[in-house]
Design an enzyme around this catalytic site. Structure first.
Site: not given
Length: 149
Positions: A39, A69, A142
């Site tokens: 990310h 993905k 996350h």
């Protein structure tokens, strides 16, 4: 004599407990490293357009195998700013989730229909938005899709 086998079992069990605790700590660090790999992209890699950017970055980051993905978001900010969300630069939401106090530039890549692993193709959406992360030991592990394009 009955105490010797029990003591021996405890002596064997202690290293296993210590190993499990160590592995748990390492996996938390690995989760942060995985968060960064998936990310964080700062500074943003130059590309002729955002579609090419997504195709390139998703492949470089290993997010196209063993399958494409479906969606991934890259945050264009230094890791220190993202770590701070887990501290003074973030607001608790619930559990270990925290919202950033500030907005970040992000690029969200979504797979195009018909893409095949290794030849995944993506469309891109960019915007400036706040982000929501899950934190473990004051590290983001996350990214929630709450505010993402």
């Amino acid at each position: 004599m009955a105490m010797a086998p029990r003591g021996a079992c405890l002596m064997l069990l202690l290293p296993l407990i210590l190993l499990a605790a160590t592995l748990a700590q390492l996996s938390e660090g690995a989760s942060y490293q995985q968060f960064v790999r998936q990310h964080v992209e700062y500074p943003k890699t130059g590309a002729p357009n955002d579609r090419i950017y997504c195709n390139l970055l998703m492949q470089r980051r290993g997010l196209t195998r063993p399958r494409c993905k479906p969606t991934n978001t890259f945050i264009h900010a230094p890791t220190g700013q993202l770590r701070n969300i887990c501290g003074r630069e973030g607001r608790p939401v619930r559990g270990n989730l925290r919202d950033s106090n500030r907005s970040f530039r992000v690029t969200t890549c979504r797979v195009l229909p018909g893409s095949q692993p290794g030849r995944c193709r993506y469309r891109a959406a960019t915007r400036v938005t706040r982000v929501r992360v899950a934190c473990v030991r004051r590290l983001p592990v996350h990214l929630e899709p709450t505010y993402l394009p």
